[in-house]
Design a protein around this motif. Structure first.
Motif, short mmCIF file in Angstrom:
data_model
loop_
_atom_site.label_atom_id
_atom_site.label_comp_id
_atom_site.label_asym_id
_atom_site.label_seq_id
_atom_site.Cartn_x
_atom_site.Cartn_y
_atom_site.Cartn_z
N SER A 61 0.84 -1.19 0.00
CA SER A 61 0.00 0.00 0.00
C SER A 61 0.88 1.25 0.00
O SER A 61 2.06 1.19 0.31
CB SER A 61 -0.95 0.00 1.21
OG SER A 61 -0.21 0.03 2.40
N THR A 99 0.68 5.37 1.25
CA THR A 99 -0.05 6.31 2.09
C THR A 99 0.39 7.73 1.80
O THR A 99 1.58 8.01 1.66
CB THR A 99 0.16 5.98 3.59
OG1 THR A 99 -0.33 4.66 3.84
CG2 THR A 99 -0.59 6.96 4.49
N THR A 149 -13.41 0.80 -3.21
CA THR A 149 -12.60 0.05 -4.17
C THR A 149 -12.95 0.55 -5.56
O THR A 149 -14.08 1.00 -5.80
CB THR A 149 -12.85 -1.47 -4.11
OG1 THR A 149 -14.21 -1.73 -4.42
CG2 THR A 149 -12.50 -2.05 -2.75
N SER A 174 -8.10 -0.93 -3.42
CA SER A 174 -8.84 -0.38 -2.28
C SER A 174 -8.15 0.89 -1.78
O SER A 174 -6.92 0.98 -1.79
CB SER A 174 -8.89 -1.40 -1.14
OG SER A 174 -9.64 -2.52 -1.54
N THR A 175 -8.97 1.84 -1.32
CA THR A 175 -8.47 3.10 -0.78
C THR A 175 -9.24 3.41 0.50
O THR A 175 -10.44 3.20 0.57
CB THR A 175 -8.66 4.25 -1.79
OG1 THR A 175 -7.92 3.94 -2.97
CG2 THR A 175 -8.17 5.58 -1.22
N VAL A 224 -9.68 6.64 3.27
CA VAL A 224 -9.45 8.05 3.60
C VAL A 224 -9.83 8.24 5.06
O VAL A 224 -10.96 7.91 5.45
CB VAL A 224 -10.30 8.98 2.71
CG1 VAL A 224 -10.06 10.44 3.06
CG2 VAL A 224 -10.05 8.70 1.24
N VAL A 247 -4.58 9.15 3.26
CA VAL A 247 -5.18 8.38 2.17
C VAL A 247 -4.25 7.20 1.91
O VAL A 247 -3.08 7.38 1.55
CB VAL A 247 -5.33 9.22 0.88
CG1 VAL A 247 -5.93 8.37 -0.24
CG2 VAL A 247 -6.17 10.46 1.13
N THR A 248 -4.75 5.99 2.11
CA THR A 248 -3.96 4.77 1.89
C THR A 248 -4.61 3.96 0.79
O THR A 248 -5.78 3.60 0.88
CB THR A 248 -3.85 3.94 3.18
OG1 THR A 248 -3.27 4.76 4.20
CG2 THR A 248 -2.99 2.70 2.97
N SER A 249 -3.83 3.69 -0.27
CA SER A 249 -4.33 2.91 -1.42
C SER A 249 -3.44 1.71 -1.66
O SER A 249 -2.23 1.77 -1.42
CB SER A 249 -4.32 3.77 -2.69
OG SER A 249 -5.27 4.78 -2.63
N ASP A 250 -4.05 0.65 -2.16
CA ASP A 250 -3.27 -0.50 -2.60
C ASP A 250 -2.32 -0.06 -3.71
O ASP A 250 -2.67 0.79 -4.53
CB ASP A 250 -4.17 -1.60 -3.18
CG ASP A 250 -5.08 -2.24 -2.16
OD1 ASP A 250 -4.81 -2.13 -0.95
OD2 ASP A 250 -6.07 -2.86 -2.60
N SER A 282 0.66 7.01 -7.92
CA SER A 282 1.14 7.91 -6.87
C SER A 282 1.24 9.34 -7.38
O SER A 282 0.84 10.29 -6.69
CB SER A 282 2.50 7.46 -6.34
OG SER A 282 2.37 6.25 -5.64
N MET A 289 -2.26 10.70 -7.60
CA MET A 289 -2.82 11.05 -6.29
C MET A 289 -2.15 12.31 -5.74
O MET A 289 -2.83 13.18 -5.17
CB MET A 289 -2.66 9.89 -5.30
CG MET A 289 -3.26 10.16 -3.94
SD MET A 289 -5.04 10.50 -3.91
CE MET A 289 -5.68 8.84 -4.09
#
Length: 164
Positions: free
Chosen positions: A12, A14, A102, A117-118, A120, A133-136, A148, A151
């Motif tokens: 992930s 972040t 997702t 998946s994300t 917030v 904000v953490t995304s796969d 990245s 984002m």
């Protein structure tokens, strides 16, 4: 050759920011049609929301379109359409602190579609709102880097929007 990303280890990414705004202001920008359309997507793209059902299992459907010359050229060079329809499925909606969703990655030729998946998370802080904000990660380093960069650009647009 087709890549099957499910076989890759899950990582992930972040992103953390503090915005000089109220919790309600930031939440509204993440959870309303007008809010999403005012900042969502990287610089040089516009978003038009077609559907927004803000509840677990509910959908956000939108079109993201490259509009700036540099982005249009980049999309053409990558062999990607200038506009794409995106569908997000909300998995957690806990006002005004947590939003999880997702989205299906189905736009990369030669790669089996997969979900990203994300999450917030918003917390009040002395300076305003602390957002995480953490995304796969995507299926490979190149696409993770692209995601990245997107984002980072998108969160920059959110900062500009909150300054208005």
């Amino acid at each position: 050759m087709t890549t099957h990303p499910q076989a890759a280890p899950q990582r992930s990414i972040t992103f953390e920011r503090t915005y000089p705004a109220s919790l309600d202001e930031v939440w509204e920008l993440w959870t309303t049609k007008d809010g999403i359309e005012s900042w969502w997507g990287p610089e040089g793209f516009t978003v038009t929301v077609h559907q927004m059902d803000l509840r677990p299992g509910g959908l956000l459907r939108y079109a993201m379109t490259a509009t700036a010359p540099e982005q249009v050229a980049g999309m053409k060079q990558a062999g990607l359409p200038l506009s794409s329809e995106v569908q997000v499925t909300y998995t957690d909606v806990t006002p005004p602190r947590r939003l999880a969703y997702t989205h299906r990655v189905d736009f990369i030729q030669g790669v089996t579609p997969y979900d990203v998946s994300t999450v917030v998370e918003l917390q009040p802080s002395g300076q305003g709102v602390r957002m995480s904000v953490t995304s796969d990660a995507m299926h490979n380093e190149e696409w993770s880097k692209r995601a990245s960069m997107g984002m980072e650009s998108q969160l920059g647009r959110l900062a500009k929007r909150l300054q208005r």
